[in-house]
Design a protein around this motif. Structure first.
Motif, mmCIF file in Angstrom:
data_model
loop_
_atom_site.group_PDB
_atom_site.id
_atom_site.type_symbol
_atom_site.label_atom_id
_atom_site.label_comp_id
_atom_site.label_asym_id
_atom_site.label_seq_id
_atom_site.Cartn_x
_atom_site.Cartn_y
_atom_site.Cartn_z
ATOM 1 N N LEU A 390 60.403 34.508 54.173
ATOM 2 C CA LEU A 390 59.183 33.125 54.490
ATOM 3 C C LEU A 390 59.769 31.831 53.349
ATOM 4 N N GLU A 391 58.753 31.094 53.686
ATOM 5 C CA GLU A 391 59.555 29.777 53.452
ATOM 6 C C GLU A 391 58.186 28.550 52.781
ATOM 7 N N ILE A 392 58.707 28.218 51.918
ATOM 8 C CA ILE A 392 57.870 27.823 50.977
ATOM 9 C C ILE A 392 57.522 25.882 50.607
ATOM 10 N N ASP A 393 56.761 25.372 50.396
ATOM 11 C CA ASP A 393 57.077 23.817 50.765
ATOM 12 C C ASP A 393 57.248 23.301 49.102
ATOM 13 N N LYS A 394 57.466 22.609 49.221
ATOM 14 C CA LYS A 394 58.369 21.942 47.591
ATOM 15 C C LYS A 394 56.898 21.400 46.799
ATOM 16 N N ASP A 395 55.817 21.565 47.393
ATOM 17 C CA ASP A 395 54.574 20.896 46.410
ATOM 18 C C ASP A 395 54.060 22.258 46.465
ATOM 19 N N ILE A 397 55.796 24.826 45.153
ATOM 20 C CA ILE A 397 56.829 24.915 44.169
ATOM 21 C C ILE A 397 56.842 24.633 42.946
ATOM 22 N N LYS A 398 56.302 23.307 42.783
ATOM 23 C CA LYS A 398 55.712 22.573 42.219
ATOM 24 C C LYS A 398 54.548 23.738 40.929
ATOM 25 N N SER A 399 53.163 23.564 42.272
ATOM 26 C CA SER A 399 52.087 23.785 41.407
ATOM 27 C C SER A 399 52.448 25.161 40.782
ATOM 28 N N ASP A 401 54.919 26.010 38.875
ATOM 29 C CA ASP A 401 55.604 25.518 37.970
ATOM 30 C C ASP A 401 57.366 25.296 37.820
ATOM 31 N N TYR A 402 56.862 24.862 39.006
ATOM 32 C CA TYR A 402 58.701 25.260 39.570
ATOM 33 C C TYR A 402 59.325 26.888 39.537
ATOM 34 N N SER A 403 58.335 27.555 39.882
ATOM 35 C CA SER A 403 59.306 29.109 39.823
ATOM 36 C C SER A 403 59.485 29.048 41.100
ATOM 37 N N LEU A 404 60.740 29.571 41.293
ATOM 38 C CA LEU A 404 61.809 30.184 43.036
ATOM 39 C C LEU A 404 62.068 31.975 42.684
ATOM 40 N N ASP A 405 60.085 32.468 42.254
ATOM 41 C CA ASP A 405 60.386 33.987 41.829
ATOM 42 C C ASP A 405 59.989 34.219 43.233
ATOM 43 N N HIS A 406 60.297 35.134 44.193
ATOM 44 C CA HIS A 406 59.339 35.045 45.918
ATOM 45 C C HIS A 406 58.384 35.469 45.447
ATOM 46 N N GLU A 407 57.938 37.115 44.295
ATOM 47 C CA GLU A 407 56.986 37.175 44.541
ATOM 48 C C GLU A 407 56.131 36.403 44.695
ATOM 49 N N ARG A 408 55.508 35.185 43.905
ATOM 50 C CA ARG A 408 54.846 34.637 43.149
ATOM 51 C C ARG A 408 54.044 34.198 44.839
ATOM 52 N N TYR A 409 54.787 34.033 45.996
ATOM 53 C CA TYR A 409 54.439 33.432 46.898
ATOM 54 C C TYR A 409 53.975 34.448 47.689
ATOM 55 N N ARG A 410 54.867 35.835 47.364
ATOM 56 C CA ARG A 410 54.069 37.513 48.670
ATOM 57 C C ARG A 410 52.919 37.698 47.325
ATOM 58 N N PHE A 411 52.080 37.369 46.767
ATOM 59 C CA PHE A 411 51.577 37.632 46.304
ATOM 60 C C PHE A 411 50.117 37.990 47.292
ATOM 61 N N GLU A 412 49.764 39.911 47.341
ATOM 62 C CA GLU A 412 48.514 40.194 47.780
ATOM 63 C C GLU A 412 47.327 38.831 47.827
ATOM 64 N N GLU A 413 46.502 38.677 49.474
ATOM 65 C CA GLU A 413 45.357 38.450 48.752
ATOM 66 C C GLU A 413 44.446 39.215 49.131
ATOM 67 N N ILE A 414 43.647 38.803 48.054
ATOM 68 C CA ILE A 414 42.475 40.017 47.634
ATOM 69 C C ILE A 414 41.119 38.955 47.289
ATOM 70 N N GLU A 415 39.899 40.312 48.470
ATOM 71 C CA GLU A 415 38.651 39.777 48.516
ATOM 72 C C GLU A 415 38.034 39.559 47.069
ATOM 73 N N GLY A 416 37.757 38.561 46.314
ATOM 74 C CA GLY A 416 37.361 39.314 45.158
ATOM 75 C C GLY A 416 36.598 37.450 43.997
ATOM 76 N N ILE A 417 37.434 37.520 42.615
ATOM 77 C CA ILE A 417 36.532 36.490 41.978
ATOM 78 C C ILE A 417 37.864 36.921 40.335
ATOM 79 N N GLU A 418 38.093 35.450 40.398
ATOM 80 C CA GLU A 418 39.468 36.052 39.529
ATOM 81 C C GLU A 418 39.268 36.076 38.088
#
Length: 894
Positions: A390-395, A397-399, A401-418
């Motif tokens: 997975l390759e993530i752009d700088k913006d 990562i900034k959004s 909180d500059y996290s470099l945790d790969h799992e944050r960017y593999r977050f499962e897309e779930i239908e629904g509300i927060e």
């Protein structure tokens, strides 16, 4: 047998012979020094006479005319007029004390094995033999010394992806055993390493020599913090620093102050890179997402220096279950403006011993391909990335909180509300003398709720009059501050350990909570809420109704008020236990010792929200099923209890009947039939009537005692109350009590320092739901069995207890107690199931074998698991005298 297998056998034989001579595991490194002497033709001899020669290597004998080894009890001296290589002379100073203390009176076998090892070494296999022996030695000492040998596959992989070629300069601070230096595959590359520990430096120097790397290497015995290069520039900086090492005042040599070794390495390392330089560092995962390291990450991202983050699972290192990552920094990135996240865990092959081995060829090939798509801040992709890269752009990562945790960017897309769209966060109010007037004056509604719940009558006049006008509350509060403060002292403090973890039995009764001192930043809650925790593997959603009194809230808890127009309470709490939420938590919760969840991540959890009607219908079916299962479990418990009690009487009668039959025969029948006891059923039968009587008496007694003991133990187990226990403190105290009793054996206690340290560097004290009395009896059983059947009473008997924490799977955190003993191993013909059986005996004199069965029942009651490790088998720790270990695993409750 292959040459490699032969070398390994010879190395193991040498270590086995060494254990006869020395009981200090790290003395085994001396064997590596011996090999270095052999390699450079250092001639050694025994002498028992005083000599004017400079004392030197006290190790090897000469052979006499018949080719036999000759020995004395004194040390050896280096022959005169011999030029000792500089590196052997320097490292000798480190080994000198060990050499002088080395006892040669029993070393004939050791010396013979060492000589066999060397004489069987073709020059081309010397490095292989050295590595084999080093690995075996490190396995035996790493728990004591904290020595960790970087697996060769990891070292080679990181060297391979550095793309170094001839004439480049490499700096390896905090070098440890120098694995990066020995795998540099170009003889023109200049290697500069630093290591502070004397023994580690000496062993690494010998290792570099074994791989013919000394000529183009500079390996210093210095503190990297205090001897950081000022003028040199390097094409590659590569390091595996000690995870989470906190810097002392004497190590703060720059104007900028650093808290940890990783902050120092990444920040200062950038300054040493050439314009085309690269830095590769193995780091703990906490660096990638913790608040304390945000400043370092922010600089790396803003300056576009991070080329890749490679994640690895726990178990790749010999004695660590902690996952880790590799961060690759480059001054000349191939793809500016983005960061590659590469899943190294996909290339970890499981081994038989529960650890993993990196598939070097596959991971190197796939990483260097780097044919991946780029994910932008709006989460769109140009194409699907192969190999789960997975390759993530700088913006983006900034959004985050500059996290470099790969799992944050593999977050499962779930239908629904927060979650934040269906709940309101109840913040509560701070309380105390300095807050009473200001807060109560500002919020008459809160004041009224608070005192109505606590009871107006507790304060007397004027609070016993419910008709007080709202605008009078401030005045009343100011006039009755001492009374109000007394009421505040009665308010209970709720923390994670008070919460429920049951999707159906989720209501908390405040009266059942014990009084404890509240934290200074606790806030008071007066409304009906659902509490969830930000720490541990589960949210532990717990409902507090309006009928409960006010309470103080721990800062690790969040109070939620679900919108009743959108969610049904039963469905809401049940869904917070669902697999969908667990998968999201597995990605979002972080921490090696203790996992924690950021507040904003909690509120971002996704819900596939059905209508209220559908929610209620779903819960009717779920509750019905839950009750059926609960009823079945109750029936099984009752049936087991019935069976135990039903058998107790008849078995006791059977035993008495056999005793009476024996007595009748011996006292009455023998008078008329003197040979009756010697009669056999036929000539073909072996046993006499007397034999059968004795067998019947013995078996009847065993059956009676077994049923009675099991009934007693079962009643004991069922009646014990389970509470939250600080297992670290419990085990620590248990060991102290054992030591104070001054037993005839040694009791040692140690723990995994990283696993019991949180991301802020504080001691982590995990708790389990358990019973101290049962846990004590369980450990006593294990130790008593070792004393009775393993110990050899030679004065060196020992019990070792080691604590560690790790993730059993992405949603379950466990704490492990490893109980090990020296002496005789358990009979290899016995299985672990044999030991757990009711009636099994560990050895002679063990009675009816309730030890193993009882231990198993205690662990089951604690929702845990256990296993047996034969430390005398092929997976044993090298140079270890341990015989048996038991792994006891328990789920962490908070």
């Amino acid at each position: 047998m292959s040459k490699s297998e032969n070398l390994e056998n010879l190395a193991l034989k040498a270590l086995k012979a060494f254990r006869v001579v020395s009981t200090k595991p790290d003395d085994a490194f001396l064997l590596l020094y011996v090999l270095g002497c052999f390699r450079h033709y250092v001639k050694l001899q025994f002498t028992s006479e005083k000599s004017s020669y400079t004392s030197g290597l006290a190790l090897f004998p000469n052979r006499n005319d018949q080719g036999e080894l000759s020995f004395t009890q004194t040390r050896l001296l280096l022959l005169p007029n011999y030029e000792l290589p500089d590196f052997l002379r320097d490292t000798y100073r480190i080994f000198e004390r060990r050499i002088e203390n080395f006892q040669l009176s029993e070393s004939k076998e050791l010396l013979k094995k060492l000589e066999d090892l060397y004489l069987n070494l073709p020059p081309a296999l010397y490095a292989k033999a050295f590595e084999t022996l080093l690995e075996k030695i490190v396995k035996g000492v790493e728990r004591k010394r904290g020595e960790i040998m970087l697996p060769s596959e990891i070292a080679k992989f990181l060297i391979n992806i550095s793309n170094l070629h001839g004439g480049k300069r490499v700096f390896n601070p905090f070098a440890g055993l120098g694995s990066f230096g020995i795998f540099l595959n170009d003889s023109t590359i200049n290697y500069h390493g630093q290591e502070i520990d004397d023994l580690t430096w000496a062993v690494t120097t010998l290792r570099l020599d074994a791989h013919d790397k000394l000529n183009n290497s500079s390996f210093e015995k210095v503190d990297s913090f205090l001897s950081w290069p000022n003028t040199n520039r390097y094409d590659l900086i590569i390091s595996n620093p000690p995870f989470g090492l906190r810097l002392g005042k004497h190590q703060q040599t720059t104007e900028k102050k650093y808290k940890t070794v990783e902050q120092f390495l990444l920040t200062q390392g950038i300054e040493l890179l050439t314009d085309c330089g690269k830095m590769i560092a193995i780091v703990p995962n906490g660096l990638l997402y913790s608040k304390s390291n945000k400043g370092v990450r922010q600089r790396l991202i803003e300056e576009d220096l991070v080329e890749a983050v490679i994640s690895f699972p726990g178990g790749l290192f010999l004695q660590s279950n902690s996952p880790f990552s590799v961060i690759v920094i480059s001054k000349t990135k191939e793809r500016p403006g983005s960061v590659l996240f590469f899943p190294g865990e996909n290339y970890a092959q499981p081994l038989n011993n529960g650890h993993y081995q990196l598939m070097l060829e596959d991971i190197t090939k796939d990483f260097l391909r780097r044919s991946v798509s780029i994910q932008t801040s709006d989460h769109s992709r140009t194409d699907e990335p192969p190999f789960n890269q997975l390759e993530i752009d700088k913006d983006s990562i900034k959004s985050q909180d500059y996290s470099l945790d790969h799992e944050r960017y593999r977050f499962e897309e779930i239908e629904g509300i927060e979650l934040q769209e269906i709940v309101e966060v109840e913040k509560g109010y701070q309380s105390g003398l300095i807050y009473v007037s200001s807060i109560f004056n500002r919020n008459d509604s809160f004041l009224e709720k608070f005192f109505r719940k606590m009871g107006f009558s507790q304060l007397g006049e004027p609070f016993d009059k419910e008709g007080v006008a709202k605008n009078d509350y401030g005045k009343i509060v100011n006039q009755n501050r001492s009374k109000i403060q007394e009421v505040l002292r009665q308010v209970k403090f709720i923390s994670t350990k008070d919460l429920k973890n049951d999707p159906y039995n989720y209501s908390l009764e405040i009266d059942s909570v014990q009084f404890r001192e509240r934290s200074h930043n606790a806030r008071i809650i007066v409304d009906e809420v659902v509490l969830v925790t930000l720490i541990g593997s589960s949210l532990k959603p717990t409902f507090v109704s309006n009928s409960e009194p006010p309470f103080y809230l721990h800062h690790q808890l969040i109070a939620l008020k679900p919108n009743p127009n959108l969610v049904d309470l039963d469905w809401f709490i049940n869904h917070l236990h669902s697999d969908s939420i667990k998968r999201q938590l597995a990605l979002l919760k972080k921490g090696s010792g203790i996992s924690y969840l950021r507040r904003q991540d909690l509120l971002s959890l996704k819900f596939a929200l059905p209508s209220l009607k559908e929610q209620k219908s779903e819960m009717v079916q779920a509750t019905k099923l839950y009750r059926q299962i609960d009823s079945l479990e109750s029936d099984i418990i009752q049936q087991n209890a019935y069976l135990r009690h039903t058998l107790a009487g008849p078995v006791s009668d059977l035993f008495n009947a056999v005793q009476n039959i024996d007595e009748i025969i011996r006292e009455i029948a023998l008078e008329q039939l003197p040979e009756l006891l010697q009669r056999k059923l036929s000539a073909k039968h072996i046993f006499t009537l007397e034999n059968y009587l004795e067998q019947s008496k013995t078996k009847a007694k065993i059956i009676r005692d077994t049923v009675q003991r099991k009934l007693s133990v079962a009643q004991t187990l069922e009646g014990k109350k389970m509470t939250n226990i600080d297992l670290f403190r419990f085990v620590e105290n248990y060991v102290h009590v054992k030591k104070d009793a001054k037993p005839d054996y040694e009791v040692l206690f140690d723990y995994d320092k990283e696993g019991f340290t949180d991301v802020q560097g504080n001691r982590y004290r995990p708790k389990i739901l358990g019973n101290k009395e049962l846990l004590t009896a369980m450990l006593d059983n294990l130790i008593d069995n070792a004393v009775a059947h393993a110990f050899q009473n030679k004065g060196n008997d020992r019990i070792e207890i080691f604590l560690s924490t790790f993730l059993e799977d992405p949603t379950i955190q466990t704490i492990e107690i490893l109980v090990s003993n020296t002496g005789n191993p358990i009979d290899s013909s016995l299985t672990f199931d044999d030991i757990k059986q009711n009636g099994f005996s560990f050895g002679s004199g063990q009675g009816q074998g309730f030890g193993g069965w009882f231990i198993d029942q205690v662990i089951r009651k604690h929702k845990g698991e256990w296993d047996l490790i034969d430390e005398s088998g092929p997976e044993r720790l090298a140079n270890s005298d341990l015989a048996t270990s038991f792994e006891l695993k328990f789920p962490i409750s908070d």
